[in-house]
Motif scaffolding. Structure first.
Motif, PDB file in Angstrom:
ATOM      1  N   GLU A   1       0.833  -1.204   0.000  1.00 39.97           N
ATOM      2  CA  GLU A   1       0.000   0.000   0.000  1.00 39.97           C
ATOM      3  C   GLU A   1       0.872   1.259   0.000  1.00 39.97           C
ATOM      4  O   GLU A   1       0.556   2.247  -0.683  1.00 39.97           O
ATOM      5  N   MET A   2       1.968   1.234   0.719  1.00 38.57           N
ATOM      6  CA  MET A   2       2.872   2.387   0.769  1.00 38.57           C
ATOM      7  C   MET A   2       3.504   2.636  -0.604  1.00 38.57           C
ATOM      8  O   MET A   2       3.599   3.779  -1.068  1.00 38.57           O
ATOM      9  N   VAL A   3       3.905   1.582  -1.291  1.00 39.16           N
ATOM     10  CA  VAL A   3       4.494   1.720  -2.627  1.00 39.16           C
ATOM     11  C   VAL A   3       3.454   2.266  -3.594  1.00 39.16           C
ATOM     12  O   VAL A   3       3.756   3.139  -4.430  1.00 39.16           O
ATOM     13  N   LYS A   4       2.212   1.820  -3.513  1.00 41.95           N
ATOM     14  CA  LYS A   4       1.151   2.336  -4.384  1.00 41.95           C
ATOM     15  C   LYS A   4       0.947   3.829  -4.168  1.00 41.95           C
ATOM     16  O   LYS A   4       0.783   4.588  -5.131  1.00 41.95           O
ATOM     17  N   GLU A   5       0.966   4.262  -2.929  1.00 46.74           N
ATOM     18  CA  GLU A   5       0.793   5.686  -2.635  1.00 46.74           C
ATOM     19  C   GLU A   5       1.955   6.507  -3.183  1.00 46.74           C
ATOM     20  O   GLU A   5       1.754   7.605  -3.704  1.00 46.74           O
ATOM     21  N   ARG A   6       3.156   5.986  -3.094  1.00 51.48           N
ATOM     22  CA  ARG A   6       4.310   6.717  -3.607  1.00 51.48           C
ATOM     23  C   ARG A   6       4.268   6.822  -5.136  1.00 51.48           C
ATOM     24  O   ARG A   6       4.726   7.809  -5.713  1.00 51.48           O
ATOM     25  N   LEU A   7       3.750   5.772  -5.786  1.00 47.03           N
ATOM     26  CA  LEU A   7       3.667   5.815  -7.240  1.00 47.03           C
ATOM     27  C   LEU A   7       2.633   6.824  -7.728  1.00 47.03           C
ATOM     28  O   LEU A   7       2.733   7.323  -8.847  1.00 47.03           O
TER      29      LEU A   7
END
Length: 137
Positions: free
Chosen positions: A126-132
């Motif tokens: 979820e954190m990686v999705k938000e950063r993308l």
């Protein structure tokens, strides 16, 4: 050979006529309901000669038949110490059985708090999705 099972009326008639032999036969060879009724009827008309049949019946697979035979044995017991000890041990068994059933019933009624823990991999995904989603600088 299929035997017909006596009804409650027939068993009560046997009690009225003191047909102990017929009741003992029904206790030995009847279906579970007949065995239970015969064991209960032997409490009223049973003789000390019925004790061996009742001792066999307390080991019945059906719990109600076993309990009825145990109650009849308690009623019929003379000063015989062996029968008194058997009845006492069986009543202890019955008490433990009832306590176990009560414990299981209480256990089923109890609600458990189940916490859902987040998995670390899901959180990092979820954190990686938000950063993308953020614009690149």
């Amino acid at each position: 050979m299929k035997l017909s099972q006596p009804s409650e009326k027939v068993i009560s008639y046997w009690v009225g006529t003191n047909s102990v032999n017929k009741l003992e036969y029904a206790l030995t060879h009847g279906n579970y309901k007949t065995r239970q009724l015969a064991a209960e009827a032997l409490e009223f008309v049973g003789r000390p000669s019925s004790i061996p049949v009742l001792l066999i019946a307390i080991d019945d697979k059906i719990k109600n038949v076993s309990i009825a035979a145990l109650n009849t044995l308690e009623h019929l017991q003379d000063s015989d110490e062996l029968i008194k000890s058997i009845v006492r041990k069986r009543f202890d068994w019955l008490k433990r059985l009832r306590e176990k059933e009560e414990k299981q019933k209480n256990k089923r009624a109890k609600k458990h708090n189940i916490y859902r823990w987040e998995r670390a991999s899901k959180k990092s995904f979820e954190m990686v999705k938000e950063r993308l989603k953020r614009p690149i600088r």
